[in-house]
Design an enzyme around this catalytic site. Sequence first.
Site, PDB file in Angstrom:
ATOM      1  CE1 TYR A  78      74.414 -19.321  13.195  1.00  0.00           C
ATOM      2  CE2 TYR A  78      75.587 -19.531  11.130  1.00  0.00           C
ATOM      3  CZ  TYR A  78      74.435 -19.242  11.822  1.00  0.00           C
ATOM      4  OH  TYR A  78      73.300 -18.901  11.138  1.00  0.00           O
ATOM      5  CE  LYS A  80      68.210  -5.214  16.109  1.00  0.00           C
ATOM      6  NZ  LYS A  80      67.168  -4.477  15.368  1.00  0.00           N
ATOM      7  CG  ASP A 134      65.951  -4.339  12.308  1.00  0.00           C
ATOM      8  OD1 ASP A 134      67.091  -3.893  12.045  1.00  0.00           O
ATOM      9  OD2 ASP A 134      65.246  -3.867  13.219  1.00  0.00           O
ATOM     10  CG  ASP A 167      73.214 -18.880   7.567  1.00  0.00           C
ATOM     11  OD1 ASP A 167      73.042 -19.219   6.383  1.00  0.00           O
ATOM     12  OD2 ASP A 167      73.135 -19.667   8.515  1.00  0.00           O
ATOM     13  CG  ASP A 197      69.649 -18.934   2.459  1.00  0.00           C
ATOM     14  OD1 ASP A 197      70.797 -19.020   1.973  1.00  0.00           O
ATOM     15  OD2 ASP A 197      69.014 -19.913   2.899  1.00  0.00           O
TER      16      ASP A 197
END
Length: 356
Positions: free
Chosen positions: A143, A189, A221, A245, A249
Amino acid sequence: MTRNYKIAVIKGDGIGPEIIDEAVKVLDALSANMGFNLEYEELLMGGSALDVTGVPLPDETIQGVKKADAVLFGAIGGPKWDNVERHLRPESGLLAIRKEMGTFANLRPAIVYDELVNASTLKADVVKGVDIMVVRELTGGIYFGQPRELLEDSAYNTMVYTREEVERIAHVAFEIAMKRDKRICSVDKANVLEVSQFWRETVIEVAKEYPEVELTHMYVDNAAMQLIREPKQFDVILTGNIFGDILSDAASMLSGSIGLLPSASTGKGVGLYEPIHGSAPDIAGQGIANPLATISSASMMLRYALGESDAADKIDDAIKKALAKGYRTGDLAAYDAEEVLSCSQMGDIIAKFVSK
Ligand code: NAD
């Protein structure tokens, strides 16, 4: 002697003002009995700041938060500002204030209240007892990485983490794990990304300082899948900005509604306390938003920023009691509701319970 605290209050856009009003109502009901006094300063950010001052994060707001003991924040954004230039978008104000305040650690608890196990889309036996703390790195990663650019036929962002950034967020996670079940799952990852490989190696180094904490690693994942398959396996999840992020959620939905969960963004200085949801433009102005995520954020603020744990416990207990008694806002109404409350009625109930 009365303890005095300065709270910067940023209501923001959409349902922001409605939910913040309820959190302030509860804080005021509490402070009277708990020996502290809160002095509020209201500051602008997001679309409402853009409308008044021409920028989403005015200097006055930056100066105001720096003078405060903590910041209580609602939410920003909405369709009205979707087409403004990127640097003027309400969300850019939020990213900038996090960077400005140095709040590099985002703590997002995902708790399933016993009374709401049936509100989850997952089976009750899968979610009953879930109590996860997601520790998300907040001011680095993709970001913020440079270079970044939107070109005519392509676009790119850069995912970068420095040793210092990974080490400091890892320390936050390990300190939290020490006060919980002493288990951390670091999510990355590393099978594909060099930046994740570096993240993993750095976390392993930090772990040596916390021999009591069990550290495991998971690819993002798989973590997304495991959160839905068997969420109770997690205690603390430590992860970077973009993975955090998304995962937080997903974790939030274990609890049944995004309207229930708080977050704290902390770092070296003043912390920012906010619900995990956005400004919910679809229900703004109707008085039906669930204020509990924001009231819980106020509880986190009392606990982590002001050291008022007894007061924080009172809020947490009041929320549990209200849910146990069947009080529900519309987002939870389908589940065993005795009565469907408006945003301000739910605030009244919690304020009543905390002042007893
Ligand atoms: P959202 O979280 O605002 O809403 C998603 C859904 O959840 C909507 O149906 C909404 O009605 C519902 N919801 C959210 N909070 C609720 C509450 N307290 N009570 C009951 N229902 C609730 O996400 P979105 O729709 O993707 O985004 C809307 C705006 O919010 C966008 O402009 C987005 O950029 C912004 N946003 C801001 C923040 C923030 O300020 N921290 C975070 C996420 C999104």
